[in-house]
Design an enzyme around this catalytic site. Structure first.
Site, PDB file in Angstrom:
ATOM      1  N   TYR A  12     -27.914 -21.137   9.115  1.00 46.78           N
ATOM      2  CA  TYR A  12     -26.738 -20.223   9.081  1.00 46.78           C
ATOM      3  C   TYR A  12     -25.738 -20.736   9.804  1.00 46.78           C
ATOM      4  CZ  TYR A  12     -30.104 -17.043   6.806  1.00 46.78           C
ATOM      5  OH  TYR A  12     -31.069 -16.442   6.190  1.00 46.78           O
ATOM      6  N   GLU A  24     -10.453 -24.715   7.721  1.00 47.65           N
ATOM      7  CA  GLU A  24      -9.338 -24.638   8.841  1.00 47.65           C
ATOM      8  C   GLU A  24      -8.818 -25.910   9.398  1.00 47.65           C
ATOM      9  OE1 GLU A  24      -8.613 -21.882  10.395  1.00 47.65           O
ATOM     10  OE2 GLU A  24      -9.646 -20.750   8.845  1.00 47.65           O
ATOM     11  N   GLU A  65     -12.189 -22.852  18.452  1.00 42.27           N
ATOM     12  CA  GLU A  65     -11.503 -22.692  17.133  1.00 42.27           C
ATOM     13  C   GLU A  65     -12.551 -21.903  16.265  1.00 42.27           C
ATOM     14  OE1 GLU A  65      -8.915 -23.595  15.550  1.00 42.27           O
ATOM     15  OE2 GLU A  65      -7.807 -24.595  17.136  1.00 42.27           O
ATOM     16  N   GLU A  72     -10.215 -14.031  13.130  1.00 40.64           N
ATOM     17  CA  GLU A  72      -9.401 -13.936  11.982  1.00 40.64           C
ATOM     18  C   GLU A  72     -10.128 -13.422  10.800  1.00 40.64           C
ATOM     19  OE1 GLU A  72      -7.737 -17.778  11.212  1.00 40.64           O
ATOM     20  OE2 GLU A  72      -6.393 -17.877  12.960  1.00 40.64           O
ATOM     21  N   GLU A  81      -4.439  -4.771   4.886  1.00 40.68           N
ATOM     22  CA  GLU A  81      -3.067  -4.606   4.897  1.00 40.68           C
ATOM     23  C   GLU A  81      -2.516  -5.023   6.270  1.00 40.68           C
ATOM     24  OE1 GLU A  81      -5.000  -1.399   7.081  1.00 40.68           O
ATOM     25  OE2 GLU A  81      -5.481  -2.170   5.180  1.00 40.68           O
ATOM     26  N   LEU A  82      -1.269  -5.445   6.015  1.00 41.78           N
ATOM     27  CA  LEU A  82      -0.390  -5.707   7.218  1.00 41.78           C
ATOM     28  C   LEU A  82      -0.375  -4.655   8.450  1.00 41.78           C
ATOM     29  CD1 LEU A  82       2.550  -7.807   5.971  1.00 41.78           C
ATOM     30  CD2 LEU A  82       0.423  -8.751   6.771  1.00 41.78           C
ATOM     31  N   HIS A  83      -0.885  -5.038   9.577  1.00 43.01           N
ATOM     32  CA  HIS A  83      -0.619  -4.171  10.550  1.00 43.01           C
ATOM     33  C   HIS A  83      -0.698  -4.589  12.035  1.00 43.01           C
ATOM     34  CE1 HIS A  83      -1.918  -1.119  13.739  1.00 43.01           C
ATOM     35  NE2 HIS A  83      -2.050  -0.146  12.604  1.00 43.01           N
ATOM     36  N   LYS A  90      -4.928 -11.496  16.019  1.00 45.64           N
ATOM     37  CA  LYS A  90      -4.900 -12.986  15.449  1.00 45.64           C
ATOM     38  C   LYS A  90      -4.146 -13.756  16.341  1.00 45.64           C
ATOM     39  CE  LYS A  90      -5.379 -13.208  10.652  1.00 45.64           C
ATOM     40  NZ  LYS A  90      -5.107 -13.016   9.517  1.00 45.64           N
ATOM     41  N   ASP A  91      -2.966 -13.265  16.655  1.00 43.70           N
ATOM     42  CA  ASP A  91      -2.231 -13.894  17.515  1.00 43.70           C
ATOM     43  C   ASP A  91      -2.607 -14.163  18.881  1.00 43.70           C
ATOM     44  OD1 ASP A  91      -0.242 -14.219  15.666  1.00 43.70           O
ATOM     45  OD2 ASP A  91       1.133 -12.608  16.408  1.00 43.70           O
TER      46      ASP A  91
END
Length: 121
Positions: A12, A24, A65, A72, A81-83, A90-91
Site C-alpha cells: 500500500y 504530482e 511532498e 491536499e 466546495e471552495l472554502h 492547502k496553502d
C-alpha cells in the site's frame, strides 16, 4: 504478528509513492533535483557526514511532498466546495514544502560552495 498484513502495508505504501510520482509535478521535479544533487555529490567527494546530510535532506523533501499531497487529498475530500479554511490548509502544507526546499538549498550551498570554490572562483 500477522506478517501478511505487515507485508501488505508495504504494498500500500509503495502504491502511494507510485501515485504521487504519477500525479504530482512537484514530486517529479524533486526527483530530478535529487538526481542532480546525487551526481554533484559523487563528483564533489563528500565526506560520510555530508552524504548523510544530503540523503536526509533529499528523503525529507520526498516525505514532506508526500504529506503535502495527502493533506491536499483529505482537504479535497472533506471540502469539495471552495472554502477559505480549505484553501488555507492547502496553502500551509505547500508553504511547508517551500520552507523545507529553501532550507535544503541553503544547506546544499553550505556543503557544496567550499568544494567548488576553486572551480568557480
Amino acid at each position: 504478528m500477522d506478517f501478511r498484513k505487515f507485508f501488505k502495508s508495504f504494498l500500500y505504501a509503495s502504491q502511494g509513492v507510485v501515485h504521487v510520482v504519477k500525479s504530482e509535478q512537484n514530486f517529479r521535479f524533486h526527483i530530478l533535483a535529487a538526481a542532480i544533487v546525487l551526481i554533484a555529490s559523487l563528483l564533489s567527494r563528500l565526506s560520510k557526514w555530508e552524504w548523510i546530510i544530503i540523503i536526509m535532506l533529499i528523503c525529507g523533501m520526498f516525505v514532506i511532498e508526500l504529506v503535502n499531497a495527502s493533506i491536499e487529498r483529505v482537504v479535497d475530500l472533506t471540502s469539495p466546495e471552495l472554502h477559505p479554511l480549505a484553501k488555507q490548509a492547502k496553502d500551509l502544507a505547500a508553504g511547508a514544502c517551500l520552507v523545507y526546499a529553501i532550507c535544503t538549498v541553503i544547506v546544499g550551498l553550505i556543503i557544496f560552495l567550499p568544494k567548488w570554490s576553486g572551480i568557480l572562483f
